[in-house]
Design a protein around this motif. Structure first.
Motif, PDB file in Angstrom:
ATOM      1  N   MET A 142     -10.527 -16.907 -20.965  1.00 58.06           N
ATOM      2  CA  MET A 142     -10.102 -17.075 -22.370  1.00 58.06           C
ATOM      3  C   MET A 142      -8.638 -17.500 -22.440  1.00 58.06           C
ATOM      4  N   PHE A 143      -7.833 -16.967 -21.522  1.00 59.44           N
ATOM      5  CA  PHE A 143      -6.425 -17.391 -21.422  1.00 59.44           C
ATOM      6  C   PHE A 143      -6.375 -18.872 -21.025  1.00 59.44           C
ATOM      7  N   LEU A 144      -7.172 -19.253 -20.033  1.00 59.26           N
ATOM      8  CA  LEU A 144      -7.167 -20.647 -19.557  1.00 59.26           C
ATOM      9  C   LEU A 144      -7.670 -21.618 -20.627  1.00 59.26           C
ATOM     10  N   ALA A 145      -8.552 -21.131 -21.504  1.00 60.68           N
ATOM     11  CA  ALA A 145      -9.080 -22.001 -22.567  1.00 60.68           C
ATOM     12  C   ALA A 145      -7.948 -22.520 -23.451  1.00 60.68           C
ATOM     13  N   HIS A 146      -6.881 -21.719 -23.592  1.00 62.62           N
ATOM     14  CA  HIS A 146      -5.723 -22.167 -24.387  1.00 62.62           C
ATOM     15  C   HIS A 146      -5.046 -23.382 -23.743  1.00 62.62           C
ATOM     16  N   TYR A 147      -5.298 -23.600 -22.452  1.00 59.35           N
ATOM     17  CA  TYR A 147      -4.704 -24.738 -21.716  1.00 59.35           C
ATOM     18  C   TYR A 147      -5.764 -25.818 -21.423  1.00 59.35           C
ATOM     19  N   GLY A 148      -6.973 -25.608 -21.909  1.00 62.60           N
ATOM     20  CA  GLY A 148      -8.062 -26.578 -21.682  1.00 62.60           C
ATOM     21  C   GLY A 148      -8.590 -26.568 -20.255  1.00 62.60           C
ATOM     22  N   ILE A 149      -8.304 -25.513 -19.484  1.00 65.51           N
ATOM     23  CA  ILE A 149      -8.756 -25.459 -18.077  1.00 65.51           C
ATOM     24  C   ILE A 149     -10.148 -24.834 -18.013  1.00 65.51           C
ATOM     25  N   GLY A 206     -28.268 -16.114   3.753  1.00 66.40           N
ATOM     26  CA  GLY A 206     -26.956 -16.456   3.198  1.00 66.40           C
ATOM     27  C   GLY A 206     -26.972 -17.716   2.343  1.00 66.40           C
ATOM     28  N   GLY A 207     -25.791 -18.136   1.917  1.00 69.97           N
ATOM     29  CA  GLY A 207     -25.713 -19.334   1.086  1.00 69.97           C
ATOM     30  C   GLY A 207     -24.278 -19.693   0.735  1.00 69.97           C
ATOM     31  N   ILE A 208     -24.135 -20.785  -0.006  1.00 73.45           N
ATOM     32  CA  ILE A 208     -22.807 -21.272  -0.403  1.00 73.45           C
ATOM     33  C   ILE A 208     -22.693 -21.382  -1.923  1.00 73.45           C
ATOM     34  N   VAL A 209     -21.586 -20.900  -2.445  1.00 80.10           N
ATOM     35  CA  VAL A 209     -21.258 -21.125  -3.857  1.00 80.10           C
ATOM     36  C   VAL A 209     -20.121 -22.138  -3.885  1.00 80.10           C
ATOM     37  N   SER A 210     -20.302 -23.200  -4.643  1.00 78.12           N
ATOM     38  CA  SER A 210     -19.247 -24.197  -4.821  1.00 78.12           C
ATOM     39  C   SER A 210     -18.605 -23.981  -6.179  1.00 78.12           C
ATOM     40  N   CYS A 211     -17.347 -24.375  -6.287  1.00 83.62           N
ATOM     41  CA  CYS A 211     -16.633 -24.132  -7.550  1.00 83.62           C
ATOM     42  C   CYS A 211     -15.715 -25.296  -7.875  1.00 83.62           C
ATOM     43  N   LEU A 212     -15.716 -25.673  -9.126  1.00 89.14           N
ATOM     44  CA  LEU A 212     -14.896 -26.778  -9.616  1.00 89.14           C
ATOM     45  C   LEU A 212     -13.949 -26.248 -10.699  1.00 89.14           C
ATOM     46  N   ILE A 213     -12.664 -26.600 -10.559  1.00 86.15           N
ATOM     47  CA  ILE A 213     -11.687 -26.225 -11.596  1.00 86.15           C
ATOM     48  C   ILE A 213     -11.123 -27.527 -12.163  1.00 86.15           C
ATOM     49  N   GLU A 214     -11.332 -27.723 -13.460  1.00 82.00           N
ATOM     50  CA  GLU A 214     -10.952 -28.999 -14.091  1.00 82.00           C
ATOM     51  C   GLU A 214      -9.768 -28.830 -15.042  1.00 82.00           C
ATOM     52  N   ASN A 215      -9.035 -29.921 -15.181  1.00 84.43           N
ATOM     53  CA  ASN A 215      -7.931 -30.001 -16.140  1.00 84.43           C
ATOM     54  C   ASN A 215      -6.751 -29.093 -15.783  1.00 84.43           C
ATOM     55  N   VAL A 216      -6.522 -28.943 -14.478  1.00 84.84           N
ATOM     56  CA  VAL A 216      -5.398 -28.133 -14.000  1.00 84.84           C
ATOM     57  C   VAL A 216      -4.124 -28.977 -14.114  1.00 84.84           C
ATOM     58  N   PRO A 217      -3.066 -28.437 -14.701  1.00 84.25           N
ATOM     59  CA  PRO A 217      -1.824 -29.238 -14.780  1.00 84.25           C
ATOM     60  C   PRO A 217      -1.201 -29.441 -13.397  1.00 84.25           C
ATOM     61  N   VAL A 218      -0.370 -30.446 -13.253  1.00 87.14           N
ATOM     62  CA  VAL A 218       0.379 -30.667 -12.014  1.00 87.14           C
ATOM     63  C   VAL A 218       1.417 -29.547 -11.881  1.00 87.14           C
ATOM     64  N   GLY A 219       1.579 -29.024 -10.669  1.00 87.54           N
ATOM     65  CA  GLY A 219       2.718 -28.122 -10.444  1.00 87.54           C
ATOM     66  C   GLY A 219       2.388 -26.651 -10.246  1.00 87.54           C
ATOM     67  N   LEU A 220       1.098 -26.273 -10.169  1.00 84.11           N
ATOM     68  CA  LEU A 220       0.778 -24.860  -9.918  1.00 84.11           C
ATOM     69  C   LEU A 220       0.763 -24.586  -8.421  1.00 84.11           C
ATOM     70  N   GLY A 221       1.346 -23.480  -8.012  1.00 83.04           N
ATOM     71  CA  GLY A 221       1.350 -23.112  -6.586  1.00 83.04           C
ATOM     72  C   GLY A 221       2.735 -23.183  -6.011  1.00 83.04           C
ATOM     73  N   GLU A 222       2.938 -22.485  -4.925  1.00 86.51           N
ATOM     74  CA  GLU A 222       4.250 -22.432  -4.276  1.00 86.51           C
ATOM     75  C   GLU A 222       4.242 -23.337  -3.045  1.00 86.51           C
ATOM     76  N   PRO A 223       5.392 -23.929  -2.688  1.00 82.13           N
ATOM     77  CA  PRO A 223       5.401 -24.835  -1.545  1.00 82.13           C
ATOM     78  C   PRO A 223       5.235 -24.129  -0.198  1.00 82.13           C
ATOM     79  N   VAL A 224       5.602 -22.839  -0.135  1.00 81.05           N
ATOM     80  CA  VAL A 224       5.357 -22.091   1.112  1.00 81.05           C
ATOM     81  C   VAL A 224       4.687 -20.753   0.781  1.00 81.05           C
ATOM     82  N   PHE A 225       4.058 -20.174   1.750  1.00 80.81           N
ATOM     83  CA  PHE A 225       3.341 -18.893   1.651  1.00 80.81           C
ATOM     84  C   PHE A 225       2.285 -18.857   0.548  1.00 80.81           C
TER      85      PHE A 225
END
Ligand SMILES: Cc1cc2nc3c(=O)[nH]c(=O)nc-3n(C[C@H](O)[C@H](O)[C@H](O)COP(=O)(O)O)c2cc1C
Ligand SMILES: C=C(O[C@@H]1CC(C(=O)O)=C[C@@H](OP(=O)(O)O)[C@H]1O)C(=O)O
Length: 359
Positions: A142-149, A206-225
């Protein structure tokens, strides 16, 4: 003792499978998020046990009670507490393994680590705990919906049956139309048959779950660790029974040359995009605005109904066999769990990004 996840948008879960209940405290969710309780209910229904013939038959309604942090349909910026009561514990199904260890469950390691083991239903090590994550994940969505993600997961493999199409060639929302949660109806049928057959053979798969995240803005994540993919990996690998994680081209990428693998930048209107997306939407640990996609591999679960050799606390040889209600294959119910962990991770990084530079 780590029962928490996240740095700013943080969750702490509590509870055991056969205790009174389970739940989650969400700390760091900003004020003003629109909370739709029906949406929480939908997510809980997608994960709950007893939902079809190919899942555990334990019957839980998994109704979520919001104890704090929401006023007149909006978050207040203070901690949210979401509580779920356990209703259908059958603890006597576990009496026979009170002092012995199921191969490949957490019985042995918990006992050795804590010296106190709630053996009923696996206690804290049960995937029952993931209900709390899904409740928190609904708030993160619901928080992400405010960003269209948008976050969407689906089953892409069960045993040897594998989806052959790329995610962009399918309508992923169709995954919710069948009990295994695979968007291709024909493959879904084969998967369901295989799980049902495995269940009848008193085994698991067993099995695999795949996941897609759409409309993520540029710039999330840290360059190290705390690279975005590293934290997504931790989030996925923290789910019960997960044995593997890959994003972008993943393990298949090793077969390619750099000239094929590189994602060439092009201008589309006033946006910079890439022609291909082998990077899986993340470069140098930071989102580049393309789709983030990943695969999460789940093992065949430990509790099988056939006899297995094991040992007890004293090291004596014993025979254990599963009793009661267990999942023959976890992936249909793991779909909303993967989505929840993805949503929680992205929500946390949206908040972290706000401190990266002066705007
Ligand atoms: C949705 C879901 C349902 C699960 N159901 C069962 C189950 O019914 N029986 C079981 O033995 N394990 C089940 N598991 C897996 C165990 O919780 C897990 O194997 C156990 O905690 C040991 O952890 P590990 O496999 O990650 O090492 C399930 C996992 C998930 C994600
Ligand atoms: C209860 C849930 O799944 C459980 C996960 C689980 C395990 O070992 O992980 C073992 C089984 O527990 P029980 O014997 O108590 O029914 C599953 O039913 C749930 O997902 O809500």
């Amino acid at each position: 003792m780590s029962n928490s996840f996240g740095k700013i948008f943080k969750i702490t879960t509590y509870g055991e499978s056969h205790g009174v209940g389970i739940g989650v405290i969400i700390d760091g969710c900003p004020a003003g998020v629109d909370v739709d309780e029906d949406l929480i209910r939908v997510e809980m229904q997608r994960r709950k046990p007893g939902q079809s013939k190919i899942t555990t038959q334990r019957k839980e309604e998994d109704e979520v009670e919001i104890l704090s942090g929401v006023f007149e349909g909006k978050t207040t910026g203070t901690p949210l507490a979401l509580s779920i009561r356990n209703q259908d514990q059958k603890s006597k199904d576990y009496s026979h393994i009170k002092d012995s260890y199921r191969p490949s469950h957490a019985d042995y390691t918990y006992d050795k680590k804590y010296g106190v083991r709630d053996y009923r239903g696996g206690g804290r090590s049960s995937a029952r705990e993931t209900a709390a994550r899904v409740a928190a994940g609904a708030i993160a969505k619901m928080f992400l919906a405010h960003y269209g993600i948008k976050v969407q997961a689906y089953v892409s493999q069960v045993g040897d049956f594998k989806l052959k199409k790329h995610y962009s060639q399918m309508d992923l929302s169709r995954a919710e139309e069948n009990i295994v949660r695979c968007p291709d109806a024909e493959t879904a049928e084969k998967m369901i048959e295989l799980i049902d057959e495995t269940r009848k053979n008193r085994d698991t798969i067993g099995g695999i779950v795949s996941c897609l995240i759409e409309n993520v803005p540029v710039g999330l994540g840290e360059p190290v660790f705390d690279k975005l993919h590293a934290v997504l990996g931790q989030a996925m690998l923290s789910i019960n029974a997960v044995k593997g994680f890959e994003y972008g081209s993943g393990f298949e990428g090793v077969k390619m040359y750099g000239s094929e693998h590189n994602d060439v930048f092009v201008k589309e209107g006033d946006k910079i995009v890439t022609r291909t997306n082998h990077s899986g939407g993340i470069q140098g640990g930071i989102s580049n605005g393309e789709d983030i996609y990943m695969n999460v591999a789940f093992k065949p679960i430990a509790t099988i109904m056939n006899d297995q050799e094991s040992i007890d606390k004293e090291g004596n040889k014993v025979t254990v066999s599963g009793k009661g209600r267990h999942d023959p294959c976890v992936v249909p119910r793991a779909v909303p769990i993967v989505e929840a962990m993805a949503a929680l991770t992205i929500a946390d990084f949206i908040l972290r990004a706000k401190t990266s530079k002066i705007e």
